[in-house]
Design a protein around this motif. Structure first.
Motif, PDB file in Angstrom:
ATOM      1  N   GLY A  29       0.815  -1.210   0.000  1.00  0.00           N
ATOM      2  CA  GLY A  29       0.000   0.000   0.000  1.00  0.00           C
ATOM      3  C   GLY A  29       0.846   1.255   0.000  1.00  0.00           C
ATOM      4  O   GLY A  29       0.524   2.238  -0.701  1.00  0.00           O
ATOM      5  N   LEU A  30       1.933   1.267   0.759  1.00  0.00           N
ATOM      6  CA  LEU A  30       2.829   2.427   0.741  1.00  0.00           C
ATOM      7  C   LEU A  30       3.458   2.608  -0.632  1.00  0.00           C
ATOM      8  O   LEU A  30       3.628   3.745  -1.110  1.00  0.00           O
ATOM      9  N   THR A  31       3.811   1.498  -1.265  1.00  0.00           N
ATOM     10  CA  THR A  31       4.352   1.587  -2.636  1.00  0.00           C
ATOM     11  C   THR A  31       3.304   2.138  -3.588  1.00  0.00           C
ATOM     12  O   THR A  31       3.609   2.936  -4.495  1.00  0.00           O
ATOM     13  N   LEU A  32       2.063   1.719  -3.406  1.00  0.00           N
ATOM     14  CA  LEU A  32       0.978   2.227  -4.255  1.00  0.00           C
ATOM     15  C   LEU A  32       0.818   3.731  -4.099  1.00  0.00           C
ATOM     16  O   LEU A  32       0.648   4.459  -5.094  1.00  0.00           O
ATOM     17  N   VAL A  49      -3.856  -1.267  -8.027  1.00  0.00           N
ATOM     18  CA  VAL A  49      -4.716  -1.728  -6.926  1.00  0.00           C
ATOM     19  C   VAL A  49      -5.036  -3.212  -7.097  1.00  0.00           C
ATOM     20  O   VAL A  49      -4.999  -4.002  -6.136  1.00  0.00           O
ATOM     21  N   GLY A  50      -5.341  -3.606  -8.325  1.00  0.00           N
ATOM     22  CA  GLY A  50      -5.646  -5.013  -8.560  1.00  0.00           C
ATOM     23  C   GLY A  50      -4.450  -5.915  -8.274  1.00  0.00           C
ATOM     24  O   GLY A  50      -4.588  -6.991  -7.679  1.00  0.00           O
ATOM     25  N   ALA A  83       3.856  -5.267  -6.258  1.00  0.00           N
ATOM     26  CA  ALA A  83       4.061  -6.699  -6.014  1.00  0.00           C
ATOM     27  C   ALA A  83       5.465  -7.012  -5.527  1.00  0.00           C
ATOM     28  O   ALA A  83       5.753  -8.160  -5.168  1.00  0.00           O
ATOM     29  N   THR A  84       6.362  -6.005  -5.502  1.00  0.00           N
ATOM     30  CA  THR A  84       7.745  -6.243  -5.096  1.00  0.00           C
ATOM     31  C   THR A  84       7.864  -6.737  -3.643  1.00  0.00           C
ATOM     32  O   THR A  84       8.625  -7.676  -3.368  1.00  0.00           O
ATOM     33  N   PRO A  85       7.146  -6.150  -2.646  1.00  0.00           N
ATOM     34  CA  PRO A  85       7.251  -6.688  -1.277  1.00  0.00           C
ATOM     35  C   PRO A  85       6.867  -8.178  -1.200  1.00  0.00           C
ATOM     36  O   PRO A  85       7.552  -8.970  -0.543  1.00  0.00           O
ATOM     37  N   ALA A  86       5.783  -8.569  -1.865  1.00  0.00           N
ATOM     38  CA  ALA A  86       5.374  -9.983  -1.848  1.00  0.00           C
ATOM     39  C   ALA A  86       6.395 -10.862  -2.553  1.00  0.00           C
ATOM     40  O   ALA A  86       6.715 -11.968  -2.103  1.00  0.00           O
TER      41      ALA A  86
END
Length: 384
Positions: A29-32, A49-50, A83-86
């Protein structure tokens, strides 16, 4: 996350998985928020978001199918940076739970997808070359971190397994030592009690057979029984004292046994008093090592005991011959009666224990009937 069979880390609890998923969602969310720009394309925001929702929802799948989930998250990183953190968590877990070659493949896929994303969504104010360097270094660091954790977990698992095996070996050694000690005690008790009680049984049988014997003979037999009981108790004390002795590293040997060749004449006298003539012939030097002398004593004792049980009243011949060069030969023989005497049969444990005792000294023991005589013969080496 300790290793179990197959070097597979233990799956985290549901609470731990929930915390990891929540942290990944917050970082995504912070990356978003960082990627949103006023007036930017709406489709890109919707896509981010998706991707964030899908990537966060896929994190718990890492502990169901680590490799497919990690590859999928790495591919999502090519679409959006959220998606980078995941993808980072997925690479660390794969490196920790899978062989290094498999984790390197996932890292290579992650590097490729991040470089691809850098081409169509470049980072502002960051040259492409630096982006390549940062992506490669970051994935190498994540791969090394996970592999290091795997190696440490494997070492800890090996140490725990070694400790478990050492404990099992210790328990088996203790059980074997207890069994050996019990066998040794049983053998010593048999050697002492079988001989002494056979004498007492002989005198008690005489009293039962001749209840009308003169009072002086009855008193004499009762005195022999009483004296035999006292001697049995004394011999038991000697045996217990020997069993309690523990040789030290300095001494390196057990104390000289209380019974040896000097006791052979007493054994012969006791058998003769019980009604069996004994011809004793000892042809060995006076200075016999203690353990050898005790073993010779036990062989003669077992032979005389068996003779009283199975051939009462028959003469017994005992020969002890040898030297320091040739070893010692012990032979106890008696004629076999045509009719077996009444009484309970022997268990045979005395000869089994005696065979073990002789073999432990490196000797040999033979017994059997030949030309009408039962012979118990042993050869014992002279200790050097």
């Amino acid at each position: 996350m300790a290793l179990v069979a197959g070097c597979e880390p233990v799956r985290p609890t549901a609470g731990v998985v929930g915390v990891i998923t929540a942290v990944v969602g917050v970082l995504g969310g912070l990356t978003l928020l960082a990627e949103q720009h006023p007036g930017g394309p709406l489709a890109q925001d919707v896509l981010d978001v998706g991707v964030l929702v899908v990537a966060t929802a896929a994190v718990p799948l890492l502990w169901v199918g680590a490799l497919p989930a990690a590859i999928g998250l790495a591919l999502l990183a090519a679409v959006s940076p959220v998606a980078t953190p995941a993808s980072t968590v997925a690479l660390v877990w794969v490196a920790r739970s899978r062989p290094l070659a498999t984790a390197a493949v996932v890292a290579a896929v992650g590097i490729g997808t991040h470089l691809l994303r850098g081409l169509w969504r470049p980072v502002a104010d960051l040259p492409t070359l630096w982006w390549v360097v940062l992506v490669v270094l970051a994935h190498a660091a994540l791969l090394s971190w996970g592999a290091l954790g795997r190696s440490r977990a494997m070492v800890m698992a090996a140490l725990r397994e070694r400790a478990r095996r050492a404990e099992d070996d210790r328990d088996r050694a203790v059980a074997a030592a207890r069994t050996q000690e019990r066998s040794r005690i049983a053998r010593e008790m048999h050697d002492v009690l079988a001989h002494r009680l056979s004498l007492l049984a002989t005198y008690a049988g005489a009293l039962e057979f001749r209840p009308d014997a003169p009072p002086d003979q009855v008193a004499r037999a009762a005195a022999v029984v009483r004296g035999g009981v006292h001697q049995a108790l004394d011999e038991l004390r000697e045996v217990i004292g020997l069993l309690r002795y523990e040789p030290t590293a300095e001494s390196g040997a057990v104390p000289a046994p209380p019974l040896g060749l000097d006791g052979l004449s007493r054994l012969a006298q006791e058998s003769e008093a019980a009604g069996s003539a004994v011809e004793l012939d000892v042809r060995v030097p006076d200075q016999v090592p203690g353990l050898l002398g005790r073993t010779v004593y036990r062989v003669v004792q077992e032979g005389l005991t068996n003779a009283r049980k199975h051939a009462p009243g028959r003469p017994v011949s005992v020969l002890v011959d040898g030297s320091a060069d040739d070893g010692v030969e012990v032979t106890v023989s008696n004629t076999v009666p045509e009719v077996a005497p009444a009484g309970p049969p022997g268990s045979g444990t005395g000869l089994v224990g005696l065979t073990e005792r002789v073999e432990l000294l490196g000797g040999r023991l033979h017994h059997g009937v030949r030309t009408g005589r039962f012979t118990l013969a042993a050869w014992l080496p002279w200790p050097t």
